[in-house]
Design a protein around this motif. Structure first.
Motif, PDB file in Angstrom:
ATOM      1  N   VAL A 155      32.833   7.777 -52.410  1.00  0.00           N
ATOM      2  CA  VAL A 155      33.009   8.970 -51.579  1.00  0.00           C
ATOM      3  C   VAL A 155      34.289   9.722 -51.952  1.00  0.00           C
ATOM      4  O   VAL A 155      35.372   9.154 -52.017  1.00  0.00           O
ATOM      5  N   LEU A 160      27.862  14.284 -47.605  1.00  0.00           N
ATOM      6  CA  LEU A 160      27.667  13.305 -46.536  1.00  0.00           C
ATOM      7  C   LEU A 160      27.310  14.021 -45.253  1.00  0.00           C
ATOM      8  O   LEU A 160      28.100  14.796 -44.717  1.00  0.00           O
ATOM      9  N   GLU A 177      25.505  12.001 -42.927  1.00  0.00           N
ATOM     10  CA  GLU A 177      25.439  10.877 -41.985  1.00  0.00           C
ATOM     11  C   GLU A 177      26.397   9.802 -42.458  1.00  0.00           C
ATOM     12  O   GLU A 177      26.403   9.427 -43.634  1.00  0.00           O
ATOM     13  N   GLN A 178      27.220   9.324 -41.536  1.00  0.00           N
ATOM     14  CA  GLN A 178      28.188   8.293 -41.879  1.00  0.00           C
ATOM     15  C   GLN A 178      28.262   7.307 -40.742  1.00  0.00           C
ATOM     16  O   GLN A 178      27.993   7.653 -39.597  1.00  0.00           O
ATOM     17  N   THR A 237      25.829   4.965 -36.471  1.00  0.00           N
ATOM     18  CA  THR A 237      26.102   6.011 -37.465  1.00  0.00           C
ATOM     19  C   THR A 237      26.096   7.365 -36.771  1.00  0.00           C
ATOM     20  O   THR A 237      25.557   7.521 -35.682  1.00  0.00           O
ATOM     21  N   TYR A 251      27.942  18.727 -40.393  1.00  0.00           N
ATOM     22  CA  TYR A 251      28.382  18.319 -41.732  1.00  0.00           C
ATOM     23  C   TYR A 251      27.783  19.221 -42.807  1.00  0.00           C
ATOM     24  O   TYR A 251      28.175  19.159 -43.959  1.00  0.00           O
ATOM     25  N   THR A 286      29.299  12.093 -52.184  1.00  0.00           N
ATOM     26  CA  THR A 286      29.279  10.934 -53.073  1.00  0.00           C
ATOM     27  C   THR A 286      29.447  11.461 -54.490  1.00  0.00           C
ATOM     28  O   THR A 286      29.088  12.598 -54.801  1.00  0.00           O
ATOM     29  N   ALA A 319      26.483   7.754 -46.040  1.00  0.00           N
ATOM     30  CA  ALA A 319      27.457   6.758 -46.487  1.00  0.00           C
ATOM     31  C   ALA A 319      27.640   5.748 -45.374  1.00  0.00           C
ATOM     32  O   ALA A 319      28.114   6.088 -44.290  1.00  0.00           O
ATOM     33  N   ASP A 337      29.123   2.021 -44.200  1.00  0.00           N
ATOM     34  CA  ASP A 337      29.983   0.867 -44.452  1.00  0.00           C
ATOM     35  C   ASP A 337      29.486  -0.283 -43.593  1.00  0.00           C
ATOM     36  O   ASP A 337      29.153  -0.091 -42.419  1.00  0.00           O
ATOM     37  N   TYR A 355      25.732   3.760 -50.316  1.00  0.00           N
ATOM     38  CA  TYR A 355      25.931   5.203 -50.387  1.00  0.00           C
ATOM     39  C   TYR A 355      24.773   5.825 -51.158  1.00  0.00           C
ATOM     40  O   TYR A 355      24.309   5.279 -52.153  1.00  0.00           O
TER      41      TYR A 355
END
Lengths: 438, 116
Positions: free
Chosen positions: A50, A74, A76-77, A91, A97, A106, A216, A218, A234
């Motif tokens: 990212v 991005l 959606e995170q 998320t 965004y 990305t 993205a 985590d 990602y």
């Protein structure tokens, strides 16, 4: 006699920090050389994926017109808390965004970094690849005056050298700007695979409407076997970047193989469907300095400044690094320009760079999260315990058993107490809060 | 030299059940995806003193190196397949006896990621 190669400024390393520094200086008219050891700028560069545009915009206000090779914006995170056979997802997806340029994209580094170097080149910097810097040259008083490269007749001189050599900061160490090498508990080892997948499959699996959307994620908990670390998933244009990272010390203490941890993650029943049918295109590994604010090297000395991973400029909590590096490189470049105007390359003058960083998000964030690595190091159970707990709570919460909800709530409290004492939980929360608040 | 005791919480050993969930991976299947410009004339990673490795009880390099550069031969001697190195630096930092001589490959050599 060999000619003496003299520049106004030398930059060591073609990552975001070095390239930003070179671009900044060249644009103001300084005769600048950027020295990169890889076959091309970006050849050695590797990250999760990212990139944040605020740092690029500060460097190149018209970057969008220069068509940077981004993968997906991005839109959606968030976080997934993984248990061995389940997941709790949190998320955030938003239409907000969706603007161009987006806040984050990305990126594949072997494409992005050459683009950035090209911008430095267009600004007038001399970009020299396939050239390793062996050591930094100093005068009798210790002032940095240039570098020795592995080219024949390879000494290059300049009144200012910006070191952006990356996490393996051998030059920084040899200059004595940092006392000791990083111990394995303050550095993370991350491995990643780039998996090719048709765009339509990526969009269907992640619920994206088209190439103008990307995710993205985590991932914590079982992704790293409950050990301190994170994993990520990602979306690229026509591929997925999937990886795991843990403190190097965890791999050492538990005798774990990073690629087996990654393979285990890829096989997880929640993860596997996202990768189905994908073709593995590239595997790689990189260290992330989790140096922390208190263990950073000296950022300036006579004739020299240090930026990026070489200086430990990473905010692991928010998976930020390249934006810190790019900002630091730009600020080092601006200080070098002022140093040339003043004709003063002393450590005292160059400390302006440190001041600028202290006033920016770079060192403010690093200061705020100065205890983060210690937190992970001293609460190794944290991720596993709470990720599993959340999953068990969810299962209990979403299942009807024909018992009063009041009893269910008591059961949930009991589930926590089975794992961790009341004081244990309180201690974890205090530690987490302290790590977050600085 | 002894392994320094670390600060903070000690690492509880992984349960055998958890360890058993790790799949076996043939590292060559991953390394083939990486592009290298191998320098046949210069090994940028070397063991400083092989006798030091024989005193190393844990030999974590055999496991933590992400491309398995380090392997043990039949006699237990550590072999260095530097050609597969991705220059991450883990062995430089992670060798408990600081017995890895880690240098940069010469300019233009070593790993060259295609995607990164």
């Amino acid at each position: 006699m060999a000619t003496k190669h003299t520049f106004d400024a030398i930059v060591v390393g073609g990552g975001p920090a070095g390239t930003a520094a070179a671009l900044t200086m060249a644009r103001s008219g300084l005769k600048t050389i950027l020295i990169e050891r890889g076959n091309f700028v970006g050849a050695k560069n590797f990250f999760g994926g990212v990139m944040y545009t605020h740092a690029i915009a500060d460097l190149l206000p018209d970057f969008w017109e220069r068509t940077p090779p981004f993968e997906r914006p991005l839109t959606e995170q968030g976080y997934w808390m993984l248990a061995p056979d389940s997941v709790v997802r949190m998320t955030h997806k938003s239409e907000h965004y969706k603007h161009e340029p987006a806040d984050a994209y990305t990126v594949l580094r072997a494409q992005f970094d050459p683009w950035l170097a090209e911008q430095a080149s267009k600004a007038g910097a001399l970009v020299v690849t396939r050239t390793a810097v062996l050591r930094v040259l100093q005068d009798s008083k210790g002032k940095v005056i240039g570098v020795r490269t592995d080219r024949p007749d390879g000494d290059v001189y300049a009144p200012i050298v910006i070191i952006a050599e990356g996490v393996n900061n051998l030059l920084t160490q040899r200059l004595g700007l940092i006392k000791n090498d990083l111990p394995p508990r303050f550095v993370a080892l991350a491995v990643k695979e780039y998996i090719s997948l048709p765009a339509k499959d990526i969009q269907a699996r992640f619920g994206l409407t088209g190439a103008n959307e990307g995710a993205a994620i985590d991932i914590f908990g079982d992704a790293t076997m409950g050990l301190p670390g994170t994993a990520f998933l990602y979306t690229d244009k026509a591929g997925i970047s999937i990886g795991v990272g843990m403190l190097l010390d965890e791999f050492i203490q538990h005798k774990l193989r990073p690629y087996e941890v990654l393979a285990r993650f890829k096989n997880h029943p929640v993860i596997q469907p996202y990768l189905e049918g994908g073709k593995p295109f590239e595997y790689g590994a990189h260290l992330i300095p989790e140096t922390g604010y208190d263990r950073m090297p000296k950022l300036a000395a006579d004739g020299v400044m240090v930026a990026g991973d070489a200086a430990g400029m990473v905010d692991a909590l928010h998976r930020e690094g390249t934006n810190l590096a790019m900002t630091a490189g730009r600020m080092a470049g601006l200080t070098a320009i002022k140093a040339h105007q003043a004709g003063d390359f002393s450590a005292t003058f160059l400390n302006q760079y440190r001041q600028d960083l202290e006033n920016s998000f770079v060192l403010k964030d690093m200061k705020q999260y100065r205890r983060m690595t210690d937190f992970l190091d001293t609460t190794p159970h944290f991720m596993g315990t709470y990720a599993n707990f959340l999953n068990d709570v969810a299962l209990r919460y979403f299942t009807a058993h024909g018992i009063p909800k009041r009893d269910m709530e008591r059961q949930i409290v009991g589930m926590l107490q089975e794992r961790r004492s009341f004081f244990g939980v309180a201690q974890d929360m205090v530690k987490l809060l302290r790590a977050m608040r600085g | 030299m002894k392994l320094k005791k670390k600060k903070g919480q000690s690492h509880e050993p992984l349960s055998p059940e958890l360890r058993a969930t790790l799949p076996k991976v043939n590292i060559n299947d991953l390394v083939v995806s990486i592009k290298y410009y191998v320098d046949e004339d210069f090994a940028h990673i070397q063991i400083r003193d092989h006798s030091v490795c024989t005193r190393c009880a844990t030999k974590p390099c055999l496991d933590f190196c992400p491309v398995q550069v380090f392997t043990a031969d039949a006699q237990g001697k550590i072999m260095v397949g530097y050609q597969a190195c991705v220059e991450c630096g883990s062995c430089r930092i992670g060798c408990p006896l600081k017995n890895v001589d880690w240098q940069l490959p010469r300019g233009g050599h070593g790993v060259a990621y295609k995607f990164g």
